[in-house]
Design an enzyme around this catalytic site. Structure first.
Site, PDB file in Angstrom:
ATOM      1  N   CYS A  79      54.376  39.228  26.476  1.00  0.00           N
ATOM      2  CA  CYS A  79      55.308  39.073  25.366  1.00  0.00           C
ATOM      3  C   CYS A  79      54.685  39.489  24.042  1.00  0.00           C
ATOM      4  O   CYS A  79      54.213  40.610  23.893  1.00  0.00           O
ATOM      5  CB  CYS A  79      55.814  37.628  25.352  1.00  0.00           C
ATOM      6  N   LYS A 112      47.771  33.776  28.511  1.00  0.00           N
ATOM      7  CA  LYS A 112      48.140  34.219  27.166  1.00  0.00           C
ATOM      8  C   LYS A 112      47.234  33.520  26.154  1.00  0.00           C
ATOM      9  O   LYS A 112      47.089  32.288  26.187  1.00  0.00           O
ATOM     10  CB  LYS A 112      49.611  33.876  26.922  1.00  0.00           C
ATOM     11  N   GLU A 141      57.324  37.386  32.278  1.00  0.00           N
ATOM     12  CA  GLU A 141      56.569  36.238  31.769  1.00  0.00           C
ATOM     13  C   GLU A 141      57.174  34.929  32.285  1.00  0.00           C
ATOM     14  O   GLU A 141      58.397  34.749  32.287  1.00  0.00           O
ATOM     15  CB  GLU A 141      56.602  36.242  30.232  1.00  0.00           C
TER      16      GLU A 141
END
Length: 339
Positions: free
Chosen positions: A161, A127, A45
């Site tokens: 994540c 995200k 990430e």
């Protein structure tokens, strides 16, 4: 015939807050993976230009010293820097899933860019919801980012994540027949006494359970924190050096039955982990449990997935009725005859 291929997950630190130097390192890792016969390589990430650890170490006011540099070194699609990554994928005939801070206009997004072996873009996702203090840096994605895409290696999806702690988002991915999932993590480097939920055990468990729930392969790259990063972020501050630990790498690749497919690297070591993927294994796992298929109860629980893009400005052409009203108000005819 089910595709069979070797996958690689990155466990390494970027050259912190230096986009060009980090891309240099990324290209070397891509070449290394290809030399070892990998057909897919996945990066952690926000690997470009590094995870913004400064948001966890002190107040937002203290962290402002890093903001301009972070923006200036975030990746903009369509730039020469972005083209270098796509060209590396093409040159080495390998699918690349890059984790990066994406800059668009004045905003940043936690992004994953999937590039196929021909250097063509498969997807550019964001995200959906930055986690905790990440919301002081990054904007949000939208429903179109919960997608799975067809590639020569199978149906590939990706999350970042703690998106792996969102049950509804995970179910949306499972329901799209995901076969290969990239779970991009930053390093697990926050002091575990301060935040155990941010440590290796919990987060690797999230990747592993994703593989079991979705009956898919999970490629989980995970960065490390380098000494240079510690020096940049912590200086001589003893408290900050207690909060942010060196290393923290925990790259993993899991099979659809949850088994770990390789020997892990030590958490302070940089490198690549590899696994040989056989999509035929998925049918064995699906036969036991398919939560979005034969193991579901849609009469009891269902998921509503809204994939409408979250564009801030939507440009539309005026309707005929609107044109007519404008013409009447301005006494301008809708149709003009010319000789």
């Amino acid at each position: 015939q089910h595709p069979k291929f070797r996958a690689a997950a990155v466990q390494a630190a970027p050259v912190y807050l230096d986009l060009d130097a980090s891309i240099d390192k990324a290209v070397k890792l891509i070449a290394e993976a290809a030399r070892n016969d990998a057909k897919l390589i996945a990066f952690p990430e926000t690997w470009l230009p590094g995870y913004p650890w400064f948001i966890w170490l002190d107040s937002p006011a203290w962290g402002m010293q890093f903001v301009q540099r972070y923006h200036d070194n975030s990746l903009v699609y369509g730039t020469p820097q972005a083209e270098r990554i796509a060209q590396a994928a093409k040159d080495h005939k390998i699918t690349v899933v890059m984790g990066h801070s994406e800059k668009q206009g004045g905003s940043l997004y936690i992004a994953q860019w999937i590039i196929d072996e021909n250097g063509e873009t498969v997807a550019q996702r964001r995200k959906l919801k930055p986690t905790h203090v990440e919301r002081t840096v990054f904007g949000e994605g939208d429903g179109s980012d919960l997608s799975v895409w067809d590639t020569s290696l199978g149906r590939i999806g990706a999350l970042c994540c703690w998106e792996h702690l969102q049950p509804l988002s995970k179910y949306a991915m499972y329901a799209q027949n995901e076969q290969v999932h990239v779970a991009s993590w930053p390093s697990f480097s926050v002091d575990r006494g301060a935040a155990n939920a941010l440590g290796i055990e919990v987060n690797n468990a999230a990747s592993q359970i994703y593989a079991v729930e979705g009956q898919c392969f999970v490629i989980a790259p995970c960065a490390t924190v380098s000494q240079d990063m510690l020096d940049t972020l912590c200086g001589d501050d003893a408290t900050k050096r207690q909060l942010l630990l060196a290393g923290g790498g925990a790259a993993r690749i899991y099979a659809p039955d949850g088994q770990l497919m390789h020997a892990p690297l030590p958490e302070t070591e940089e490198g690549l982990v590899y696994a040989d993927i056989d999509l035929g294994m998925i049918s064995l796992a699906k036969a036991a449990a398919d939560p979005a298929g034969h193991y579901s109860r849609p009469d009891v629980t269902r998921l509503l997935l809204n994939k409408t893009p979250g564009d801030r400005v939507v440009k539309t052409a005026p309707s005929f009725r609107e044109l007519q009203r404008t013409a009447i108000e301005s006494e301008t005819p809708l149709v003009r005859e010319t000789e």
